[in-house]
Write a protein that holds these residues in place. Structure first.
Motif, PDB file in Angstrom:
ATOM      1  N   VAL A   1       0.834  -1.202   0.000  1.00  0.00           N
ATOM      2  CA  VAL A   1       0.000   0.000   0.000  1.00  0.00           C
ATOM      3  C   VAL A   1       0.872   1.257   0.000  1.00  0.00           C
ATOM      4  CG1 VAL A   1      -1.701   1.309   1.322  1.00  0.00           C
ATOM      5  CG2 VAL A   1      -1.934  -1.165   1.112  1.00  0.00           C
ATOM      6  N   ALA A   2       1.963   1.232   0.760  1.00  0.00           N
ATOM      7  CA  ALA A   2       2.857   2.386   0.770  1.00  0.00           C
ATOM      8  C   ALA A   2       3.478   2.621  -0.603  1.00  0.00           C
ATOM      9  CB  ALA A   2       3.954   2.176   1.820  1.00  0.00           C
ATOM     10  N   LEU A   3       3.816   1.550  -1.308  1.00  0.00           N
ATOM     11  CA  LEU A   3       4.423   1.689  -2.631  1.00  0.00           C
ATOM     12  C   LEU A   3       3.438   2.275  -3.646  1.00  0.00           C
ATOM     13  CD1 LEU A   3       6.472  -1.631  -2.851  1.00  0.00           C
ATOM     14  CD2 LEU A   3       7.389   0.686  -2.713  1.00  0.00           C
ATOM     15  N   VAL A   4       2.185   1.862  -3.574  1.00  0.00           N
ATOM     16  CA  VAL A   4       1.212   2.389  -4.539  1.00  0.00           C
ATOM     17  C   VAL A   4       0.741   3.781  -4.126  1.00  0.00           C
ATOM     18  CG1 VAL A   4       0.457   0.094  -5.226  1.00  0.00           C
ATOM     19  CG2 VAL A   4      -0.739   1.267  -3.373  1.00  0.00           C
ATOM     20  N   LEU A   5       0.789   4.079  -2.821  1.00  0.00           N
ATOM     21  CA  LEU A   5       0.339   5.395  -2.377  1.00  0.00           C
ATOM     22  C   LEU A   5       1.317   6.492  -2.766  1.00  0.00           C
ATOM     23  CD1 LEU A   5      -1.556   7.234  -0.729  1.00  0.00           C
ATOM     24  CD2 LEU A   5      -0.294   6.560   1.337  1.00  0.00           C
ATOM     25  N   LEU A   6       2.602   6.189  -2.789  1.00  0.00           N
ATOM     26  CA  LEU A   6       3.604   7.219  -3.060  1.00  0.00           C
ATOM     27  C   LEU A   6       3.384   7.938  -4.391  1.00  0.00           C
ATOM     28  CD1 LEU A   6       6.194   8.651  -2.189  1.00  0.00           C
ATOM     29  CD2 LEU A   6       7.486   6.808  -3.287  1.00  0.00           C
ATOM     30  N   PRO A   7       3.191   7.250  -5.511  1.00  0.00           N
ATOM     31  CA  PRO A   7       2.949   7.986  -6.764  1.00  0.00           C
ATOM     32  C   PRO A   7       1.530   8.527  -6.904  1.00  0.00           C
ATOM     33  CG  PRO A   7       2.976   5.638  -7.196  1.00  0.00           C
ATOM     34  CD  PRO A   7       3.354   5.802  -5.755  1.00  0.00           C
ATOM     35  N   TRP A   8       0.657   8.242  -5.929  1.00  0.00           N
ATOM     36  CA  TRP A   8      -0.689   8.823  -5.958  1.00  0.00           C
ATOM     37  C   TRP A   8      -0.730  10.208  -5.321  1.00  0.00           C
ATOM     38  CZ3 TRP A   8      -3.947   4.098  -3.814  1.00  0.00           C
ATOM     39  CH2 TRP A   8      -3.962   3.083  -4.790  1.00  0.00           C
ATOM     40  N   LEU A   9       0.214  10.501  -4.434  1.00  0.00           N
ATOM     41  CA  LEU A   9       0.144  11.733  -3.646  1.00  0.00           C
ATOM     42  C   LEU A   9       0.133  12.953  -4.562  1.00  0.00           C
ATOM     43  CD1 LEU A   9       2.595  10.862  -0.740  1.00  0.00           C
ATOM     44  CD2 LEU A   9       0.091  10.821  -0.715  1.00  0.00           C
ATOM     45  N   LEU A  10      -0.730  13.899  -4.204  1.00  0.00           N
ATOM     46  CA  LEU A  10      -0.962  15.079  -5.043  1.00  0.00           C
ATOM     47  C   LEU A  10      -0.143  16.257  -4.534  1.00  0.00           C
ATOM     48  CD1 LEU A  10      -4.833  14.724  -5.343  1.00  0.00           C
ATOM     49  CD2 LEU A  10      -3.097  13.948  -6.951  1.00  0.00           C
ATOM     50  N   PRO A  11      -0.023  17.310  -5.321  1.00  0.00           N
ATOM     51  CA  PRO A  11       0.678  18.504  -4.845  1.00  0.00           C
ATOM     52  C   PRO A  11       0.085  19.008  -3.529  1.00  0.00           C
ATOM     53  CG  PRO A  11       0.279  18.659  -7.193  1.00  0.00           C
ATOM     54  CD  PRO A  11      -0.439  17.435  -6.728  1.00  0.00           C
ATOM     55  N   GLY A  12       0.961  19.349  -2.615  1.00  0.00           N
ATOM     56  CA  GLY A  12       0.545  19.725  -1.277  1.00  0.00           C
ATOM     57  C   GLY A  12       0.741  18.619  -0.268  1.00  0.00           C
ATOM     58  N   SER A  13       1.040  17.393  -0.742  1.00  0.00           N
ATOM     59  CA  SER A  13       1.251  16.244   0.153  1.00  0.00           C
ATOM     60  C   SER A  13       2.687  15.740   0.058  1.00  0.00           C
ATOM     61  CB  SER A  13       0.268  15.113  -0.183  1.00  0.00           C
ATOM     62  OG  SER A  13      -1.066  15.538  -0.062  1.00  0.00           O
ATOM     63  N   GLU A  14       3.612  16.596  -0.313  1.00  0.00           N
ATOM     64  CA  GLU A  14       5.007  16.175  -0.452  1.00  0.00           C
ATOM     65  C   GLU A  14       5.585  15.660   0.870  1.00  0.00           C
ATOM     66  OE1 GLU A  14       4.081  19.127  -3.651  1.00  0.00           O
ATOM     67  OE2 GLU A  14       3.794  19.042  -1.481  1.00  0.00           O
ATOM     68  N   TYR A  15       5.158  16.248   1.971  1.00  0.00           N
ATOM     69  CA  TYR A  15       5.664  15.806   3.272  1.00  0.00           C
ATOM     70  C   TYR A  15       5.251  14.370   3.558  1.00  0.00           C
ATOM     71  CZ  TYR A  15       6.265  15.550   8.339  1.00  0.00           C
ATOM     72  OH  TYR A  15       6.617  15.163   9.605  1.00  0.00           O
ATOM     73  N   LEU A  16       4.075  13.973   3.161  1.00  0.00           N
ATOM     74  CA  LEU A  16       3.628  12.594   3.356  1.00  0.00           C
ATOM     75  C   LEU A  16       4.512  11.643   2.558  1.00  0.00           C
ATOM     76  CD1 LEU A  16      -0.260  13.003   3.178  1.00  0.00           C
ATOM     77  CD2 LEU A  16       1.264  13.234   5.146  1.00  0.00           C
ATOM     78  N   GLY A  17       4.849  12.008   1.340  1.00  0.00           N
ATOM     79  CA  GLY A  17       5.730  11.169   0.539  1.00  0.00           C
ATOM     80  C   GLY A  17       7.112  11.032   1.148  1.00  0.00           C
ATOM     81  N   HIS A  18       7.629  12.141   1.669  1.00  0.00           N
ATOM     82  CA  HIS A  18       8.936  12.085   2.309  1.00  0.00           C
ATOM     83  C   HIS A  18       8.909  11.157   3.520  1.00  0.00           C
ATOM     84  CE1 HIS A  18      12.098  13.526   5.093  1.00  0.00           C
ATOM     85  NE2 HIS A  18      12.798  13.712   3.984  1.00  0.00           N
ATOM     86  N   GLU A  19       7.843  11.220   4.277  1.00  0.00           N
ATOM     87  CA  GLU A  19       7.743  10.352   5.449  1.00  0.00           C
ATOM     88  C   GLU A  19       7.611   8.890   5.049  1.00  0.00           C
ATOM     89  OE1 GLU A  19       7.881  11.145   8.916  1.00  0.00           O
ATOM     90  OE2 GLU A  19       8.861  12.824   7.884  1.00  0.00           O
ATOM     91  N   LEU A  20       6.893   8.604   3.980  1.00  0.00           N
ATOM     92  CA  LEU A  20       6.775   7.220   3.522  1.00  0.00           C
ATOM     93  C   LEU A  20       8.126   6.676   3.095  1.00  0.00           C
ATOM     94  CD1 LEU A  20       3.468   7.317   1.436  1.00  0.00           C
ATOM     95  CD2 LEU A  20       3.810   6.274   3.676  1.00  0.00           C
ATOM     96  N   LEU A  21       8.888   7.470   2.346  1.00  0.00           N
ATOM     97  CA  LEU A  21      10.212   7.024   1.911  1.00  0.00           C
ATOM     98  C   LEU A  21      11.159   6.850   3.093  1.00  0.00           C
ATOM     99  CD1 LEU A  21      10.671   9.284  -1.251  1.00  0.00           C
ATOM    100  CD2 LEU A  21      10.417   6.807  -1.243  1.00  0.00           C
ATOM    101  N   SER A  22      11.032   7.714   4.066  1.00  0.00           N
ATOM    102  CA  SER A  22      11.979   7.688   5.183  1.00  0.00           C
ATOM    103  C   SER A  22      11.685   6.582   6.163  1.00  0.00           C
ATOM    104  CB  SER A  22      11.964   9.041   5.908  1.00  0.00           C
ATOM    105  OG  SER A  22      12.285  10.090   5.026  1.00  0.00           O
ATOM    106  N   THR A  23      10.446   6.206   6.357  1.00  0.00           N
ATOM    107  CA  THR A  23      10.090   5.311   7.462  1.00  0.00           C
ATOM    108  C   THR A  23       9.533   3.964   7.044  1.00  0.00           C
ATOM    109  OG1 THR A  23       7.881   6.309   7.589  1.00  0.00           O
ATOM    110  CG2 THR A  23       9.610   7.293   8.950  1.00  0.00           C
ATOM    111  N   ILE A  24       8.922   3.847   5.894  1.00  0.00           N
ATOM    112  CA  ILE A  24       8.184   2.618   5.578  1.00  0.00           C
ATOM    113  C   ILE A  24       8.727   1.921   4.338  1.00  0.00           C
ATOM    114  CG2 ILE A  24       5.926   1.686   4.957  1.00  0.00           C
ATOM    115  CD1 ILE A  24       4.634   3.855   6.610  1.00  0.00           C
ATOM    116  N   ILE A  25       8.883   2.637   3.241  1.00  0.00           N
ATOM    117  CA  ILE A  25       9.145   1.983   1.951  1.00  0.00           C
ATOM    118  C   ILE A  25      10.459   1.219   1.978  1.00  0.00           C
ATOM    119  CG2 ILE A  25       9.690   2.468  -0.461  1.00  0.00           C
ATOM    120  CD1 ILE A  25       7.520   4.542  -0.477  1.00  0.00           C
ATOM    121  N   PHE A  26      11.516   1.764   2.554  1.00  0.00           N
ATOM    122  CA  PHE A  26      12.811   1.089   2.596  1.00  0.00           C
ATOM    123  C   PHE A  26      13.083   0.447   3.962  1.00  0.00           C
ATOM    124  CE2 PHE A  26      13.207   4.511  -0.568  1.00  0.00           C
ATOM    125  CZ  PHE A  26      13.555   3.752  -1.680  1.00  0.00           C
TER     126      PHE A  26
END
Length: 1485
Positions: free
Chosen positions: A1066-1091
């Motif tokens: 779910v984290a992998l598919v959510l990352l490219p779904w995030l819209l402008p204004g949600s960049e912080y959510l993407g950064h947190e996903l990459l930093s804590t969950i995806i890897f």
């Protein structure tokens, strides 16, 4: 010819030449002096005669006066005089037009002294010219007779039935006077000689009279009667020429038998079929018709039947075929009935006695009466004594429909009804009934005045006014085209009615009511037809009713009330006050004008925009087009000057709100617009309206005006400050919020709405850290309002929905104020330590101002949680609980950052909150029932049901919310998203403070509805659009919060760890779904969950070993062995899992360009109010991270080195860390391809292949590096699995490239340059040469790059693709087969150089030469020629390979099996080809 002026002439010496300094007045003065002096001209222009036109003239050089002398009499006429007043307004065209020649000009009589302007005016036939030529008749010579004296004061009024119908073309009064004079024995006025009436003695009916002009010339009469004979339908028209020719036409019935035609009696044909003799040149014109009639009869009787038929055919051949077709078509439209035929003087016609049967069959279906008449140019007036002119109606008695077919039978007494006009009388018939049966054929949509679509079979009464149209008169309703026409009518009522109907249609179209019944989009159709310009023109109408209808239609087009209502309902959600600008998606424009120009000469974006027309702008962006048409100044004028009705005012304010969502600066910059809105509709003081529905809303505060301010304030902190301070909105808020709504001297509904909007505006301002002093000033009223929340939400209140929205707006305000107060300490410390650096000032409200609210609001929350047990108050509790949870999250988030934070007390308080409020809330049966609707309410999981509304056009984006309350969805009352999002947000903050609380809420992650919802999300592929973005943003918040909760539990809770791979997916598919204004959510996903290795459970639970076992099993089944120097995929995966932290650092480095966006998004999501610059989200141009983000390091390296240096750089010359970045990227791709294949399904296989090709193109030896080559081999095996090869479609252009062929050409060039026969690169090049792909790539290898065949030494064992994919089906490209054969015969392709392609070419050539399928002559000749050449090859080995090839075989010496000898069928084929050659050689000898 030119004459020079004698300079010794004293008269000439008085005149001077014009000077450059002379003005027009000087030139006119000199001209006047020259004319009065009478001096001769210095030059004389003489027009030469045109000999082509036959004009006469003197010798060259002579003037018109003769003898070359100057003609003084014509001096004034010939001399050119310049008068400024007579100059034309427009300059003449500089392009000389070719002279026009008229065929009729030579026949016109022109006079020398006739003025051209008078001649033009004489021939002008415009209605104004006709009306201006009314000339009174000259009655000077007419005798005047006084009326007779009677005893009556006035003439007796006669009924029309009493008047005589025998006298034609005379008024009733004239007839009465004439009858009175005849009664008195007097002669009528203008009496003509009696001889003029001698033709009346023949008693010919008027319908057989031919109109002749008494004053016309002889040629006019001949042009009228000069006709040929023709035969049509049931009439035979025979023209008998006599000497001199009289051109009299005789109409004979075809029903006459030969005995009648040959009868000696002169009465065989009735005199009713003869023409009138009036106007003939004979001395006795009255007896001339009878003489001609008898002569024609004699000639007809002397002719046989065959001669008559022959003469008829001859006459038909002489006529113009187009004229014949026209007459027959007219006859087909008005076929005479039997009743009318029976009234003919010659009796009934029958097929039994029809002598011309063959001719009748040819014309039975297309006979028509043709009325030949002279064009009527001048209508002459007649006196009483002149006979009336013969009628110009049909010469045939039955040329028109019979009176029985007419709805109305004319009477003789009726005035001007002697000439029947059936096409006009048709309008008096009843409308035909509409079709009762349905049809599959598309029909034109028709609407009633309310905008409802009328079915084609609906039969509505005509008194409804829905039948006033020409097309389809039987159908009720009006089409869009007819409404457009009515909207430009001269009648005010029609314009208003049409615009009102269009408004209703637009409203229903935006509501989606036509989706199931109409094909196509109504809104798009109207916009393409020019609706914007129509409405903009109507807004300029001076009639208030039309203007009001135009405003309402414009509001229906731009504003969707359901969309606005949805946005208002989500305002109290987490980040609900933020919204996307409603801008159309950016489209790349063609730069044809700037093509080839240097950068300095190209137009800027602003210049290009200014050069666009209104139509071009409106076609791309409706709102922008309206702004270009000066809509805002017109709306301000309407509000200022017209001062329209309340409904129009509300519509204008809603239009302004929609424009503000598109471009807030345009509304603010319009002169006096906002000042007008504030002064008229948001006054500081007002009087109570006299009625509940006031006639005017001027001077009263309006909620729509307050909402306009709120939307404007959302666009930015500077705009909000301008509204609060410059426009004094801050002073208006206390007037509305300091008292209860019931005390505002407003209608209760409007009072609740405006206070709700005031709270929302204040919340937006507090989100910037502004207007916080009002919180201190109005704190008593806010506390009072909070104390009365339960009272305000009483079920007995009829305005409960409005009261609920007001409470939610108040909670949103308190949430934003709490965030702002929490930043006070940080900003104050920043000001002290900033040492002159720019830093926002601390807000006036501090943490101590807001701490007193938390106990009260927490008590409210406890009460509403208890109310969930009450079925009556359940819905109200579910509506307000999310807002309380969001407030508590803001409070505890800011509390942990304060100096007064007490950890021990806070942890105890959080435990009580979790056990007493949150856990009971989560476990409540009402909430559990709500969670079951999670998947059905999801936008992501229901892509098909949430598709884009067809009525939302690209140029006018909307939110597609019509009917949102009655269908499942994210905003529906049954949706669990607001509650779960608020709960997840609070849990994120609480577990961050008290990590021991995490395990208490594992039931939320492990519940079946949540697990099912996450599985649905992991397999979904949503699309990006405006209609979904504003909603899916809130769903992204919930998914992120669930993943954050899983991140806290996955390492400590075994049950949660079992679903770690699902959360990772779910984290992998959510990352490219995030819209402008949600960049912080993407950064947190990459930093804590995806890897995070905890979410990749396969890496530490035997995953690599399982992959190794699978590879070994595959090798045993297929007997396929890889190169011993290469590691297995399992070993590569094990290494990748170890390198996960380094891989995370690599990708975060390549996403560093998003740092500013991440910081901006973080401030907004974490509530750092003073640092928020705008609540308006960035423009929706696409997702934050591209869908192919795992390939980002490869693409980045290729863009930096491959494009600029052509792929010639060595690894040492690449940027620092490039090799390590490529290695980490390939390791991550390998891991995803094996264990998270579903996460990469959004990337097409051809896109994967194209992006992996960057490894070969960005450097000359990067692919030779040991770690890179191992990983590329592993990825190549994964991409070429049997299950994946079918989905690899290379004929589709990969995203970002024009075509795969271009990329392949670059790969071939790189292979020839730097490959050194590398087997990996060779496999990469061989992959696109499969038979199913385009022959263009195979032609490139065997044509332009044939030299690479010497080094393409990939063996069949190394190639993981079955050889059958290269050899089957047989090649059908003749040029490619010639190249195959040439490469074999010329020795370019040998088995030891290129084993794979050697077998492929042998297979195709062998199949081609021995094929016996039917083919074109060229193909068959190529087969024979190729087979003969192979037979006579001197290379016996190649000859045997080509002739005896059987099947590819991987383990044989050459890679294929051979026949020991040719099979009989192939041997017979070879023998026949050779015999044909021998026979042709023998013939040649």
């Amino acid at each position: 010819s030119l004459r020079s002026v004698d300079r010794d002439d004293p008269d000439a010496g008085m005149l001077r030449r014009p000077k450059p300094s002379d003005c027009e007045a000087d030139l006119l003065r000199e001209q006047e002096k020259f004319l009065t002096s009478g001096a001769p001209a210095a030059a004389n222009v003489i027009r030469r005669p045109d000999k082509r036109r036959g004009e006469a003239g003197g010798e060259g050089g002579e003037g018109e006066g003769g003898g070359g002398e100057y003609n003084r009499e014509n001096e004034g006429r010939l001399r050119d005089v310049v008068t400024i007043e007579d100059l034309p307004d427009q300059l003449p065209s500089l392009t000389p037009a070719p002279p026009k020649k008229s065929r009729f000009k030579a026949s016109h009589v022109t006079f020398e002294d006739e003025d051209a302007g008078e001649r033009l005016d004489h021939h002008d036939m415009h209605v104004s010219a006709v009306l201006s030529r009314i000339v009174e008749r000259d009655t000077s010579s007419t005798p005047i007779s006084l009326p007779a004296f009677t005893g009556m004061a006035f003439p007796k009024a006669l009924h029309r039935s009493e008047t005589s119908s025998q006298v034609r073309n005379k008024s009733i009064f004239a007839r009465q006077i004439a009858a009175q004079r005849l009664k008195e024995g007097k002669t009528p006025l203008h009496c003509a000689p009696k001889a003029a009436h001698t033709h009346r003695g023949q008693n010919l009916p008027p319908e057989t009279n031919m109109d002749t002009d008494h004053c016309g010339a002889a040629d006019d009469r001949e042009s009228l009667f000069n006709m040929f004979c023709f035969v049509f339908g049931n009439q035979s028209v025979v023209s008998i020429s006599t000497e001199p020719p009289l051109h009299i036409i005789l109409y004979l019935p075809l029903s006459l038998s030969p005995s009648v035609l040959h009868s000696p009696e002169p009465t065989a044909v009735s005199c009713r079929s003869l023409l009138f003799g009036q106007g003939l040149g004979a001395p006795d014109s009255s007896g001339e018709p009878m003489r001609i009639h008898r002569e024609n009869q004699a000639k007809l009787q002397a002719m046989s039947q065959s001669e008559i038929l022959q003469e008829q055919k001859k006459l038909l051949c002489q006529l113009d075929p187009r004229l014949v077709d026209f007459v027959r078509s007219r006859k087909a439209q008005s076929v005479p009935s039997s009743a009318s035929a029976s009234k003919q003087p010659w009796g009934e016609s029958s097929k039994d006695n029809f002598p011309l049967e063959n001719m009748s069959r040819q014309s039975a279906s297309s006979g028509a009466a043709v009325h030949f008449q002279k064009p009527r140019e001048v209508e002459m007036e007649r006196g009483e004594d002149q006979p009336p002119p013969p009628l110009r109606v049909s010469l045939l008695p039955f040329c028109v429909n019979s009176e029985m077919d007419l709805l109305l039978k004319p009477q003789k007494e009726w005035v001007h009804m002697d000439k029947l006009e059936p096409e006009k009388l048709e309008w008096m018939r009843d409308l035909p009934a509409p079709k009762r049966k349905g049809t599959k054929k598309a029909m034109q949509a028709r609407f009633d005045f309310t905008g409802s679509l009328i079915p084609p079979t609906e039969d509505l009464p005509t008194h409804l006014g829905l039948h006033h149209h020409g097309e389809e008169p039987e159908r009720a309703g009006y089409s869009l085209q007819e409404l457009f026409l009515l909207s430009r009518s001269q009648l005010i009522q029609q314009r208003s009615l049409a615009l009102g109907t269009l408004s209703n249609i637009l409203s229903k179209a935006r509501a989606g009511e036509y989706l199931s019944v109409l094909k196509g989009s109504v809104v798009s159709t109207l916009l393409d037809a020019g609706l914007l310009f129509l409405l903009r023109f109507a807004l300029d109408d001076g009639v208030e009713g039309v203007m009001s209808a135009a405003v309402h239609a414009l509001k229906a087009l731009l504003v969707c009330e359901d969309d606005e209502e949805c946005l208002d309902c989500t305002f109290s959600w987490f980040r609900g006050l933020a919204s996307f600008p409603l801008l159309p998606s950016a489209q790349e424009e063609e730069e044809e004008e700037d093509a080839g120009l240097p950068e300095s000469m190209k137009f800027t974006a602003k210049e290009k925009e200014e050069r666009k027309t209104d139509h071009d702008v409106a076609r791309q962006d409706v709102v922008k087009g309206l702004l270009k048409m000066k809509l805002l100044p017109r709306l301000r004028y309407i509000l200022e000057v017209f001062r329209p009705s309340p409904r129009v005012v509300q519509d204008v304010l809603q239009i302004l709100t929609r424009i503000a969502r598109h471009s807030s600066s345009s509304v603010l910059e319009c002169p006096r617009l906002m000042e007008t809105v504030l002064s008229e509709f948001l006054p500081a003081s007002w009087t109570a309206p006299s009625s509940s529905i006031p006639q005017s809303v001027y001077g009263l505060p309006l909620a729509s005006a307050m909402k306009l301010l709120r939307v404007l304030a959302t666009s930015g902190r500077h705009t909000c400050a301008r509204l609060l301070n410059s426009l004094a909105v801050k002073e208006h808020l206390p007037c509305l919020l300091s008292t209860e709504p019931s005390e505002l001297l407003l209608e209760p509904t409007e009072a609740l709405r405006i206070t709700t909007e005031a709270y929302r505006l204040w919340a937006v301002a507090a989100g910037y850290g502004q207007a916080c002093t009002l919180y201190i000033d109005l704190y008593p009223s806010l506390a009072k309002t909070l104390q009365s929340v339960h009272t305000a939400l009483a079920l007995s209140d009829p305005l409960l929905p409005l009261q609920l929205q007001r409470v939610l707006a108040l909670l949103s305000l308190l949430t934003q104020v709490t965030h702002t107060a929490g930043c006070h300490r940080e900003l104050q410390a920043g000001m002290v330590s900033s040492q002159g650096e720019e830093c926002p000032p601390p807000p006036p409200v501090s943490w101590g101002h807001v701490t007193g609210l938390q106990p009260s609001l927490l008590g409210h929350l406890r009460g509403f949680v208890k109310n969930l047990d009450n079925p009556v108050q359940k819905d109200i509790s579910l509506a307000v609980i999310p807002a309380y949870l969001v407030y508590l999250e803001a409070y505890y988030h800011q509390l942990s950052r304060q100096n007064c934070f007490k950890p021990v007390e806070t942890l105890q308080e959080l435990e009580r909150l979790a056990s007493e409020v949150l856990l009971p809330l989560l476990s409540h049966h009402v909430v559990q029932g709500l969670i079951k609707n999670l998947k059905s309410s999801s936008v992501v999981c229901n892509v098909e049901s949430s598709h884009q509304d067809p009525e939302t056009t690209a140029s006018l984006p909307g939110l597609a919310c019509p009917g949102w309350r009655g269908r499942p969805g994210l905003v529906a009352p049954s949706s669990p998203f607001p509650l779960l999002t608020a709960l997840g947000l609070l849990l994120e903050t609480l577990t961050g403070i008290h990590k021991g609380l995490s395990y208490k809420f594992n039931s939320l992650l492990l519940s079946e509805p949540v697990i099912g919802y996450l599985r649905g999300c992991s397999q979904a592929m949503p699309t990006l659009s405006h209609t979904r973005a504003w909603l899916v943003r809130h769903e992204h918040h919930l998914l992120y919060l669930l993943l954050r909760l899983a991140h806290r539990l996955v390492s400590i809770e075994p049950e949660v760890a079992k679903h770690a791979s699902l959360y990772h997916q779910v984290a992998l598919v959510l990352l490219p779904w995030l819209l402008p204004g949600s960049e912080y959510l993407g950064h947190e996903l990459l930093s804590t969950i995806i890897f995070n290795k905890d979410f990749i459970s396969e890496g530490h639970s035997g995953g690599p070993e399982a992959v190794e076992l699978g590879e070994l099993r595959l090798q045993e089944e297929t007997h396929h062995h890889t190169s011993p120097s290469l590691q297995t995929v399992g070993a590569l995966l094990r290494e990748a899992c170890i390198q996960l932290p380094s891989i995370r650092g690599c990708f975060l480095t390549h996403l560093a360009h998003l740092e500013s966006s991440v910081l901006t998004s973080r401030d907004a999501l974490l509530g750092h109010s003073p640092w928020i610059s705008s609540h308006l989200l960035p423009e929706l141009t696409g997702p934050t991270v591209p869908s192919d983000w795992p390939f980002l390091p490869l693409i980045s390296l290729y863009e930096r080195t491959g494009l600029s240096d052509g792929g010639g750089l060595q690894v040492e010359d690449l940027p620092h860390g490039a090799l390590q970045a490529v290695t980490h990227c390939l390791q991550w791709l390998l891991l995803l391809e094996v264990w998270r294949e579903e996460a990469l399904k959004v990337i097409l296989p051809v896109a994967k292949l194209a992006r992996l090709s960057c490894v070969f193109l960005c450097s000359s030896d990067l692919f030779l590096e040991r770690p890179v080559q191992k990983l590329i081999w592993g990825l190549f095996r994964l991409l070429t699995r049997r299950s994946k090869l079918d989905s690899l479609e290379l004929n589709v252009p990969p995203p970002g490239l024009a075509s795969f062929q271009d990329l392949y050409t670059a790969l071939l060039s790189q292979y020839e340059a730097v490959s050194f026969g590398d087997r990996l690169f060779g496999c990469w090049v061989l992959l696109p040469l499969q038979r199913r792909y385009s022959a263009t790539m195979r032609l490139a290898v065997f044509g332009e790059h044939v030299g690479m065949l010497r080094s393409l030494g990939v063996t069949m064992e190394q190639l993981s693709i079955p050889i059958e994919r290269f050899t089957s089906p047989p090649e059908d490209s003749l040029p490619l087969l010639h190249l195959y054969f040439r490469s074999l015969v010329m020795g370019t392709l040998k088995p030891r150089w290129c084993p794979v392609l050697y077998v492929v070419t042998l297979s195709h050539v062998n199949t081609f030469i021995f094929s016996q399928d039917a083919a074109a002559q060229e193909v068959e000749a190529a087969r024979h020629s190729m087979l003969r050449k192979i037979y006579y090859l001197t290379d016996k080995v190649l000859r045997n390979h080509l002739l005896l090839f059987h099947l590819p075989q991987q383990h044989s010496e050459f890679g294929f099996d051979s026949y020991e000898q040719l099979p009989p069928i192939k041997a017979k084929r070879l023998e026949s080809v050779l015999k044909q050659q021998d026979s042709s050689d023998g013939k040649g000898d």
